[in-house]
Design a protein around this motif. Structure first.
Motif, PDB file in Angstrom:
ATOM      1  N   PHE A 150       0.840  -1.186   0.000  1.00  0.00           N
ATOM      2  CA  PHE A 150       0.000   0.000   0.000  1.00  0.00           C
ATOM      3  C   PHE A 150       0.883   1.247   0.000  1.00  0.00           C
ATOM      4  CE2 PHE A 150      -3.327  -2.868   1.338  1.00  0.00           C
ATOM      5  CZ  PHE A 150      -4.515  -2.268   0.928  1.00  0.00           C
ATOM      6  N   PHE A 151       0.390   2.294  -0.666  1.00  0.00           N
ATOM      7  CA  PHE A 151       1.060   3.589  -0.657  1.00  0.00           C
ATOM      8  C   PHE A 151       0.049   4.667  -0.278  1.00  0.00           C
ATOM      9  CE2 PHE A 151       3.631   1.137  -3.635  1.00  0.00           C
ATOM     10  CZ  PHE A 151       4.932   1.452  -3.240  1.00  0.00           C
ATOM     11  N   MET A 152       0.515   5.597   0.518  1.00  0.00           N
ATOM     12  CA  MET A 152      -0.218   6.834   0.787  1.00  0.00           C
ATOM     13  C   MET A 152       0.761   7.987   0.590  1.00  0.00           C
ATOM     14  SD  MET A 152      -2.462   6.106   4.235  1.00  0.00           S
ATOM     15  CE  MET A 152      -3.970   5.135   4.199  1.00  0.00           C
ATOM     16  N   THR A 153       0.226   9.156   0.318  1.00  0.00           N
ATOM     17  CA  THR A 153       1.066  10.356   0.272  1.00  0.00           C
ATOM     18  C   THR A 153       0.521  11.357   1.271  1.00  0.00           C
ATOM     19  OG1 THR A 153      -0.230  11.425  -1.485  1.00  0.00           O
ATOM     20  CG2 THR A 153       1.594   9.994  -2.164  1.00  0.00           C
ATOM     21  N   TRP A 154       1.429  12.117   1.890  1.00  0.00           N
ATOM     22  CA  TRP A 154       1.014  13.171   2.811  1.00  0.00           C
ATOM     23  C   TRP A 154       1.935  14.360   2.575  1.00  0.00           C
ATOM     24  CZ3 TRP A 154      -3.259  14.160   5.075  1.00  0.00           C
ATOM     25  CH2 TRP A 154      -3.320  15.137   6.063  1.00  0.00           C
ATOM     26  N   ILE A 155       1.429  15.341   1.828  1.00  0.00           N
ATOM     27  CA  ILE A 155       2.221  16.511   1.453  1.00  0.00           C
ATOM     28  C   ILE A 155       2.075  17.631   2.480  1.00  0.00           C
ATOM     29  CG2 ILE A 155       2.676  18.147  -0.423  1.00  0.00           C
ATOM     30  CD1 ILE A 155       3.267  15.338  -1.209  1.00  0.00           C
ATOM     31  N   SER A 156       1.078  17.532   3.351  1.00  0.00           N
ATOM     32  CA  SER A 156       0.791  18.596   4.312  1.00  0.00           C
ATOM     33  C   SER A 156       1.685  18.490   5.550  1.00  0.00           C
ATOM     34  CB  SER A 156      -0.684  18.544   4.716  1.00  0.00           C
ATOM     35  OG  SER A 156      -1.532  18.641   3.596  1.00  0.00           O
ATOM     36  N   SER A 157       1.425  19.381   6.504  1.00  0.00           N
ATOM     37  CA  SER A 157       2.199  19.397   7.742  1.00  0.00           C
ATOM     38  C   SER A 157       1.810  18.209   8.622  1.00  0.00           C
ATOM     39  CB  SER A 157       1.964  20.696   8.499  1.00  0.00           C
ATOM     40  OG  SER A 157       0.618  20.768   8.950  1.00  0.00           O
ATOM     41  N   LEU A 158       2.677  17.895   9.574  1.00  0.00           N
ATOM     42  CA  LEU A 158       2.407  16.800  10.504  1.00  0.00           C
ATOM     43  C   LEU A 158       1.205  17.121  11.389  1.00  0.00           C
ATOM     44  CD1 LEU A 158       3.322  14.073  11.632  1.00  0.00           C
ATOM     45  CD2 LEU A 158       4.823  15.316  13.205  1.00  0.00           C
ATOM     46  N   LYS A 159       1.063  18.402  11.722  1.00  0.00           N
ATOM     47  CA  LYS A 159      -0.031  18.818  12.593  1.00  0.00           C
ATOM     48  C   LYS A 159      -1.394  18.523  11.980  1.00  0.00           C
ATOM     49  CE  LYS A 159      -1.779  22.907  15.036  1.00  0.00           C
ATOM     50  NZ  LYS A 159      -1.589  24.365  15.271  1.00  0.00           N
ATOM     51  N   SER A 160      -1.490  18.592  10.670  1.00  0.00           N
ATOM     52  CA  SER A 160      -2.775  18.377  10.000  1.00  0.00           C
ATOM     53  C   SER A 160      -3.100  16.897   9.791  1.00  0.00           C
ATOM     54  CB  SER A 160      -2.790  19.105   8.651  1.00  0.00           C
ATOM     55  OG  SER A 160      -1.724  18.682   7.831  1.00  0.00           O
ATOM     56  N   PHE A 161      -2.165  16.005  10.153  1.00  0.00           N
ATOM     57  CA  PHE A 161      -2.455  14.568  10.093  1.00  0.00           C
ATOM     58  C   PHE A 161      -3.266  14.226  11.349  1.00  0.00           C
ATOM     59  CE2 PHE A 161      -1.744  10.010  10.345  1.00  0.00           C
ATOM     60  CZ  PHE A 161      -1.689   9.617   9.006  1.00  0.00           C
ATOM     61  N   GLY A 162      -4.575  14.191  11.195  1.00  0.00           N
ATOM     62  CA  GLY A 162      -5.464  14.087  12.350  1.00  0.00           C
ATOM     63  C   GLY A 162      -6.092  12.719  12.531  1.00  0.00           C
ATOM     64  N   ASP A 163      -7.197  12.706  13.284  1.00  0.00           N
ATOM     65  CA  ASP A 163      -7.873  11.449  13.623  1.00  0.00           C
ATOM     66  C   ASP A 163      -8.400  10.725  12.392  1.00  0.00           C
ATOM     67  OD1 ASP A 163      -7.472  11.830  16.359  1.00  0.00           O
ATOM     68  OD2 ASP A 163      -9.260  13.081  16.527  1.00  0.00           O
ATOM     69  N   ARG A 164      -8.887  11.504  11.434  1.00  0.00           N
ATOM     70  CA  ARG A 164      -9.445  10.860  10.239  1.00  0.00           C
ATOM     71  C   ARG A 164      -8.377  10.134   9.450  1.00  0.00           C
ATOM     72  NH1 ARG A 164     -13.951  13.825   6.745  1.00  0.00           N
ATOM     73  NH2 ARG A 164     -14.812  13.678   8.833  1.00  0.00           N
ATOM     74  N   GLU A 165      -7.219  10.758   9.264  1.00  0.00           N
ATOM     75  CA  GLU A 165      -6.118  10.119   8.545  1.00  0.00           C
ATOM     76  C   GLU A 165      -5.601   8.909   9.321  1.00  0.00           C
ATOM     77  OE1 GLU A 165      -6.902  14.027   7.131  1.00  0.00           O
ATOM     78  OE2 GLU A 165      -6.292  13.441   9.172  1.00  0.00           O
ATOM     79  N   PHE A 166      -5.538   9.057  10.646  1.00  0.00           N
ATOM     80  CA  PHE A 166      -5.093   7.951  11.495  1.00  0.00           C
ATOM     81  C   PHE A 166      -6.032   6.760  11.359  1.00  0.00           C
ATOM     82  CE2 PHE A 166      -4.481   5.608  15.434  1.00  0.00           C
ATOM     83  CZ  PHE A 166      -3.105   5.676  15.646  1.00  0.00           C
ATOM     84  N   PHE A 167      -7.349   7.052  11.321  1.00  0.00           N
ATOM     85  CA  PHE A 167      -8.305   5.946  11.214  1.00  0.00           C
ATOM     86  C   PHE A 167      -8.256   5.281   9.850  1.00  0.00           C
ATOM     87  CE2 PHE A 167     -12.379   3.880  10.588  1.00  0.00           C
ATOM     88  CZ  PHE A 167     -12.465   3.136  11.759  1.00  0.00           C
ATOM     89  N   SER A 168      -7.921   6.036   8.827  1.00  0.00           N
ATOM     90  CA  SER A 168      -7.769   5.439   7.500  1.00  0.00           C
ATOM     91  C   SER A 168      -6.697   4.353   7.537  1.00  0.00           C
ATOM     92  CB  SER A 168      -7.410   6.519   6.478  1.00  0.00           C
ATOM     93  OG  SER A 168      -7.248   5.966   5.199  1.00  0.00           O
ATOM     94  N   VAL A 169      -5.586   4.645   8.234  1.00  0.00           N
ATOM     95  CA  VAL A 169      -4.522   3.645   8.388  1.00  0.00           C
ATOM     96  C   VAL A 169      -5.027   2.464   9.222  1.00  0.00           C
ATOM     97  CG1 VAL A 169      -2.182   3.241   9.232  1.00  0.00           C
ATOM     98  CG2 VAL A 169      -2.752   5.428   8.168  1.00  0.00           C
ATOM     99  N   GLU A 170      -5.798   2.754  10.266  1.00  0.00           N
ATOM    100  CA  GLU A 170      -6.388   1.684  11.080  1.00  0.00           C
ATOM    101  C   GLU A 170      -7.189   0.714  10.219  1.00  0.00           C
ATOM    102  OE1 GLU A 170      -8.392   2.094  14.912  1.00  0.00           O
ATOM    103  OE2 GLU A 170      -7.773   4.198  14.904  1.00  0.00           O
ATOM    104  N   SER A 171      -8.083   1.267   9.397  1.00  0.00           N
ATOM    105  CA  SER A 171      -8.961   0.416   8.591  1.00  0.00           C
ATOM    106  C   SER A 171      -8.164  -0.414   7.597  1.00  0.00           C
ATOM    107  CB  SER A 171      -9.990   1.278   7.864  1.00  0.00           C
ATOM    108  OG  SER A 171      -9.387   2.073   6.849  1.00  0.00           O
TER     109      SER A 171
END
Length: 430
Positions: A150-171
């Motif tokens: 699997f690949f994901m990209t995250w171009i934004s700041s670390l601060k903006s990696f929130g609960d929703r992004e975290f849950f995407s990884v969980e799922s």
């Protein structure tokens, strides 16, 4: 005698008046000349720079770009095909010399845009340690015997990696506990980023965050020349977020280099993808023909060096427009697939909207709402069962739903309970 005295007085008064009149006349002429020289000037209008054509082979241009394609019932995205040139704006990196001559600001960038482009250059600048990107990715896949990538990209700041992004990884790991996940990101590949991912590592899930090496990823594709032009200032990034457009290109390059599965960080995975190969999902259907009317690139599953990925990257480089939202993303994949649809050398499948996009962006808020009455509750349960049966994932359309809270008894609430890894977390913050 009195008459002579009057004449003398007149002559004397006239003589006294002559110097004053002359002085007034001279002063008037000086003021006129000064005003003329101050308020009259010539404004130079620099000629617009000529677009620099993309330096690709004539064979490719003839074969892939200028061929007039017949209308297709599968193609409903009405976009004019842009000229096959790279958009250029040469003054981007120029520092105009200080001058007293007025500047035509409609041609030359304003300071705030220049400053913004300086930030663009900093984001794209490749450091020496980035050259280890390919080594780190291959070692990660090799050491863990990764069969599901699997690949994901995250171009934004670390601060903006929130609960929703975290849950995407969980799922993702709930459905694919044996998967390997590479998050390509500058901000996540850091000590602070490691702390964010630590809960997954503590459970022995296989994931890593790595800074991108754009030069390596774009090498031997049409994106290579486009990217070099962007760094030199010969390609305008446009008004749309460059991070968004870089993510659109980065996902294509990652799959082309390594093969595997790409998914956005606002996608919830419902079931395993392992039976899917070389697929892209439709976002909407034409109600009359039941053919797809638009595709989306939030989930892509392709083999390494798949020819359709090559065409996607080529289209990005040749038709890039940083001023149109979606032009380099969902509309891009829709344009290309409509052209190659039915050609035997492109072996891929378009899945229906129910596969990854069971709800359109305009109705996503309904998935966050709890039951209002018995009728609504019955509809929610039927819709939930349909999604569990037909869908592999649900795209949350972050732009439209980020501020919406998950209500108890909603479709998203039930999905989260089924797809969580750290199930004690509060879903209301998603």
């Amino acid at each position: 005698m009195q008459h002579l005295q009057n004449i003398k007085r007149s002559i004397f008064a006239f003589l006294l008046c002559i110097p004053t009149s002359l002085l007034a006349l001279i002063l008037f002429l000086l003021l006129f000349y000064n005003g003329f020289t101050v308020f009259y000037f010539h404004i130079p209008f620099p000629s617009n720079p000529q677009p620099e054509p993309a330096n690709f082979s004539q064979e490719n241009l003839a074969k892939n770009s200028f061929k007039k394609l017949p209308a297709s019932v599968m193609y409903a995205v009405k976009e004019d095909t842009p000229p096959v040139i790279l958009k250029t704006l040469l003054p981007l990196l120029q520092n105009p010399a200080i001058t007293m001559i007025p500047i035509n600001h409609s041609v030359v960038f304003k300071p705030n845009k220049t400053q913004r482009y300086e930030a663009v250059k900093r984001m794209l600048r490749s450091a020496d340690n980035l050259k280890r990107f390919s080594t780190r990715v291959r070692e990660f896949f090799g050491n863990h015997g990764c069969k599901v990538r699997f690949f994901m990209t995250w171009i934004s700041s670390l601060k903006s990696f929130g609960d929703r992004e975290f849950f995407s990884v969980e799922s993702l790991f709930r459905s694919h506990p044996d998967a390997c996940l590479v998050i390509v990101s500058n901000s996540m590949d850091s000590e602070s980023g490691s702390l964010v991912l630590k809960p997954f590592l503590d459970k022995r899930f296989k994931l890593i965050a790595i800074k991108p090496d754009f030069d390596y990823l774009f090498k031997d594709t049409h994106a290579d020349k486009w990217f070099k032009g962007l760094k030199k200032g010969n390609v305008s990034p446009g008004e749309v977020s460059l991070g968004q457009n870089m993510s659109n290109l980065l996902r294509l390059a990652l799959l082309y280099k390594f093969g595997g599965i790409y998914m956005d960080t606002d996608v919830i995975v419902l079931k395993r993808f392992t039976k899917l190969r070389n697929v892209i999902g439709a976002q909407t259907l034409d109600l009359e023909t039941r053919n797809w009317s638009r595709l989306n690139n939030a989930v892509l599953i392709f083999d390494k060096k798949h020819p359709l990925l090559f065409k996607f990257i080529e289209e990005f480089a040749l038709t890039f427009d940083g001023n149109k939202w979606g032009h380099n993303g969902p509309y891009l994949v829709s344009r290309v697939v409509s052209r190659v649809n039915g050609r035997p050398e492109f072996n891929f499948t378009v899945l229906p909207p129910s596969a990854f996009y069971p709800v359109n962006w305009s109705r996503i808020r309904h998935f966050f709402r709890g039951p209002r009455d018995k009728v609504h509750s019955s509809w929610l349960h039927k819709k939930l069962e349909q999604i569990k049966s037909e869908s592999f994932a649900v795209h949350l359309w972050n732009k439209q739903s980020r501020e919406i809270k998950v209500e108890s008894g909603s479709i998203i609430n039930y999905i989260m309970l089924d797809c969580c890894v750290f199930c004690n977390s509060s879903s209301s913050s998603l």
